[in-house]
Design an enzyme around this catalytic site. Structure first.
Site, mmCIF file in Angstrom:
data_model
loop_
_atom_site.group_PDB
_atom_site.id
_atom_site.type_symbol
_atom_site.label_atom_id
_atom_site.label_comp_id
_atom_site.label_asym_id
_atom_site.label_seq_id
_atom_site.Cartn_x
_atom_site.Cartn_y
_atom_site.Cartn_z
ATOM 1 N N SER A 12 31.093 77.640 32.620
ATOM 2 C CA SER A 12 31.846 76.079 33.051
ATOM 3 C C SER A 12 32.096 76.105 34.670
ATOM 4 O O SER A 12 32.236 76.421 35.721
ATOM 5 C CB SER A 12 33.274 75.761 31.883
ATOM 6 O OG SER A 12 33.714 76.959 32.571
ATOM 7 N N GLU A 14 34.439 73.039 37.392
ATOM 8 C CA GLU A 14 35.529 72.129 37.687
ATOM 9 C C GLU A 14 34.978 70.967 38.719
ATOM 10 O O GLU A 14 34.317 71.611 39.819
ATOM 11 C CB GLU A 14 36.657 73.023 37.937
ATOM 12 C CG GLU A 14 38.099 71.997 37.525
ATOM 13 C CD GLU A 14 39.427 73.229 37.492
ATOM 14 O OE1 GLU A 14 39.060 73.728 37.043
ATOM 15 O OE2 GLU A 14 39.763 72.895 38.734
ATOM 16 N N ASP A 105 52.073 70.327 39.542
ATOM 17 C CA ASP A 105 52.681 70.668 39.938
ATOM 18 C C ASP A 105 53.965 69.429 40.433
ATOM 19 O O ASP A 105 53.844 68.593 39.486
ATOM 20 C CB ASP A 105 52.175 69.911 41.795
ATOM 21 C CG ASP A 105 50.778 71.396 41.356
ATOM 22 O OD1 ASP A 105 50.702 71.920 41.679
ATOM 23 O OD2 ASP A 105 49.356 70.667 42.476
ATOM 24 N N PHE A 214 44.650 76.369 50.961
ATOM 25 C CA PHE A 214 43.962 76.079 49.850
ATOM 26 C C PHE A 214 45.060 77.630 49.181
ATOM 27 O O PHE A 214 45.762 77.517 48.421
ATOM 28 C CB PHE A 214 42.803 76.120 48.886
ATOM 29 C CG PHE A 214 41.957 74.793 48.840
ATOM 30 C CD1 PHE A 214 42.574 73.981 48.743
ATOM 31 C CD2 PHE A 214 40.842 74.573 48.565
ATOM 32 C CE1 PHE A 214 41.901 72.644 48.957
ATOM 33 C CE2 PHE A 214 40.201 73.431 49.322
ATOM 34 C CZ PHE A 214 40.975 72.233 49.136
ATOM 35 N N HIS A 264 34.231 80.204 34.990
ATOM 36 C CA HIS A 264 34.894 79.268 35.062
ATOM 37 C C HIS A 264 34.805 79.125 36.979
ATOM 38 O O HIS A 264 35.357 79.322 37.817
ATOM 39 C CB HIS A 264 35.974 78.756 35.052
ATOM 40 C CG HIS A 264 36.306 77.051 34.753
ATOM 41 N ND1 HIS A 264 35.407 76.393 33.627
ATOM 42 C CD2 HIS A 264 37.532 76.499 35.987
ATOM 43 C CE1 HIS A 264 36.614 75.173 34.518
ATOM 44 N NE2 HIS A 264 37.403 75.359 35.328
#
Length: 283
Positions: A12, A14, A105, A214, A264
């Site tokens: 998959s 994102e 978050d 990140f 993913h």
């Protein structure tokens, strides 16, 4: 890892909702390239407190119009039960059968409590199951290197188990570059009786500065040897990308050979890095 063998492998991609019309056009072009390899679904992220809610809805609507299986992210922080149910009713009416259920978050400076009816992802999973039964296939998040706010590794795995016990069907991990962390996490989950696919989240390496930012924010460890190699390339973007494709392809190959139940990809709305890794794996 034994229990992961029995699951069919799923792949998959994102996406995040673009902020501009130009961004949306770029997303659509990239999705058409990614769709050519027939992923199981595309997931679409969702900002804290619904900060990108409208853009998420627009992106999801376009994906559905292209007849692509879509899994919108849904976070519970900052939303009432009624708002969450309304969003899910909307997705159900669009023929969507898969969602990614997250806490979301915390707004900066906020503690839990007073920022919505639900504080944790397991409560969101429970609400979805109570309201919609088995209509939705529910994906949840897993953290092989542990959630940055978890008091301990054990507490984090128990939090994950709560989401599974509440009715999650599968999990997507935070990205990592150390497969041993993933194997150990899965083994620890198995010992607690967790029996769902735990799919590795894969972040292609394309930009060193962004990756460091990140990773510091989400608690993903970048092994020192990878950091040093990336630092050595300086501003040589082509070498960073080539090295990133090589390292991540090798890791994905190792994961699949050790029975990971799929991959993913966090695409960052770019098709090229994920498709190069895909090609290297012979998928």
């Amino acid at each position: 890892m034994d229990s992961q063998k029995k699951f069919e492998k799923t792949f998959s991609f994102e996406l995040f909702p673009p902020k501009t019309e130009a961004g949306m056009e770029k997303l659509q072009a990239n999705v058409k390239e990614l769709a050519a390899v027939n992923p199981l679904y595309f997931s679409v992220t969702y900002g804290a407190g619904g900060s990108t809610q409208e853009r998420t809805f627009q992106s999801v609507e376009w994906l559905v119009s292209q007849k692509l299986d879509t899994a919108p992210h849904l976070s519970c922080i900052g939303s009432s039960r009624e708002e969450i149910i309304e969003i899910l009713e909307h997705y159900k009416s669009q023929g969507i059968h898969r969602v990614v259920a997250l806490r979301g978050d915390l707004p900066s400076g906020a503690g839990l409590g007073g920022i919505g009816d639900l504080n944790y992802a397991n409560e969101l999973v429970t609400l979805i199951r109570e309201t919609f039964g088995d209509h939705f296939h529910i994906e949840v998040a897993a953290y092989p290197e542990f959630h940055p706010q978890a008091p301990s590794a054990e507490a984090d795995i128990l939090n994950f188990k709560r989401k599974v016990d509440a009715g999650a069907n599968a999990a997507i991990t935070q990205y990592f570059y150390n497969p041993d962390a993933y194997y150990r996490f899965v083994d620890s989950c198995e010992k607690l009786g967790v029996d769902i696919p735990i799919v590795p989240g894969i972040m292609p390496i394309t930009n060193y500065t962004n990756l460091i930012r990140f990773s510091d924010a989400c608690g993903a460890e970048i092994p020192r040897w990878i950091r040093k190699r990336l630092e050595g390339y300086g501003d040589d973007i082509a070498s960073i990308k080539a090295f990133g494709i090589e390292v991540v392809s090798a890791m994905c190959d190792t994961l699949l050979r050790h029975d990971a139940p799929g991959l993913h990809f966090y695409t960052m709305n770019q098709s090229e890095p994920a498709l190069k890794i895909w090609k290297n794996l012979g998928l």
